[in-house]
Scaffold this motif. Sequence first.
Motif, PDB file in Angstrom:
ATOM      1  N   ALA A  54       0.836  -1.203   0.000  1.00 37.19           N
ATOM      2  CA  ALA A  54       0.000   0.000   0.000  1.00 37.19           C
ATOM      3  C   ALA A  54       0.869   1.250   0.000  1.00 37.19           C
ATOM      4  O   ALA A  54       1.824   1.350   0.758  1.00 37.19           O
ATOM      5  N   ASN A  55       0.545   2.183  -0.874  1.00 37.40           N
ATOM      6  CA  ASN A  55       1.261   3.461  -0.930  1.00 37.40           C
ATOM      7  C   ASN A  55       0.475   4.489  -0.142  1.00 37.40           C
ATOM      8  O   ASN A  55      -0.740   4.605  -0.285  1.00 37.40           O
ATOM      9  N   THR A  56       1.172   5.249   0.639  1.00 37.73           N
ATOM     10  CA  THR A  56       0.528   6.313   1.393  1.00 37.73           C
ATOM     11  C   THR A  56       0.991   7.655   0.850  1.00 37.73           C
ATOM     12  O   THR A  56       2.127   7.797   0.395  1.00 37.73           O
ATOM     13  N   GLU A  57       0.107   8.636   0.914  1.00 40.54           N
ATOM     14  CA  GLU A  57       0.463   9.970   0.454  1.00 40.54           C
ATOM     15  C   GLU A  57       1.342  10.648   1.498  1.00 40.54           C
ATOM     16  O   GLU A  57       1.151  10.479   2.693  1.00 40.54           O
ATOM     17  N   ALA A  58       2.280  11.424   1.013  1.00 42.81           N
ATOM     18  CA  ALA A  58       3.163  12.148   1.921  1.00 42.81           C
ATOM     19  C   ALA A  58       2.431  13.368   2.461  1.00 42.81           C
ATOM     20  O   ALA A  58       1.778  14.093   1.717  1.00 42.81           O
ATOM     21  N   ASP A  59       2.539  13.573   3.747  1.00 44.06           N
ATOM     22  CA  ASP A  59       1.953  14.758   4.354  1.00 44.06           C
ATOM     23  C   ASP A  59       2.796  15.971   4.000  1.00 44.06           C
ATOM     24  O   ASP A  59       3.933  15.862   3.548  1.00 44.06           O
ATOM     25  N   GLU A  60       2.246  17.138   4.257  1.00 47.17           N
ATOM     26  CA  GLU A  60       3.022  18.347   3.984  1.00 47.17           C
ATOM     27  C   GLU A  60       4.198  18.482   4.945  1.00 47.17           C
ATOM     28  O   GLU A  60       5.169  19.157   4.649  1.00 47.17           O
ATOM     29  N   PHE A  61       4.130  17.823   6.093  1.00 46.38           N
ATOM     30  CA  PHE A  61       5.225  17.885   7.045  1.00 46.38           C
ATOM     31  C   PHE A  61       6.350  16.919   6.673  1.00 46.38           C
ATOM     32  O   PHE A  61       7.477  17.089   7.100  1.00 46.38           O
TER      33      PHE A  61
END
Length: 122
Positions: free
Chosen positions: A79-86
């Motif tokens: 599963a790929n997760t989106e990178a947060d802005e932090f």
Amino acid sequence: MSLYEILLVAYLIVAIMLIGFVLIQQGKGAEAGASFGAGGSNTVFGSSGSGNFMTRTTAILATLFFLISLIIGGITTGANTEADEFQNIEAPVEATIPVVDESDVPVSDQTDGNDVPTSDPQ
């Protein structure tokens, strides 16, 4: 409901059942007490006692526990997760300066310090 959620529910149920069966089993030193009359409860599970049934059930539950954990691990690895802005530290941060509205600042009626009445001693 997705396959992942179904596996998580099954994983939880198997884990609770496995804990229960491990806690119910008698230890290896429990055979010494059977000679003094403590072994009467083993006849509920048949002539061979509860050991065979309990050990097989524990082995099956442990195998299910490990298989489900491997499957869940395989599903979550892909599963790929989106990178947060932090997490994205290379993106520049835009500086925002707060704008003060002139109408929000309170204005007093006095313009000079000379308008203050003084008392005249008489």
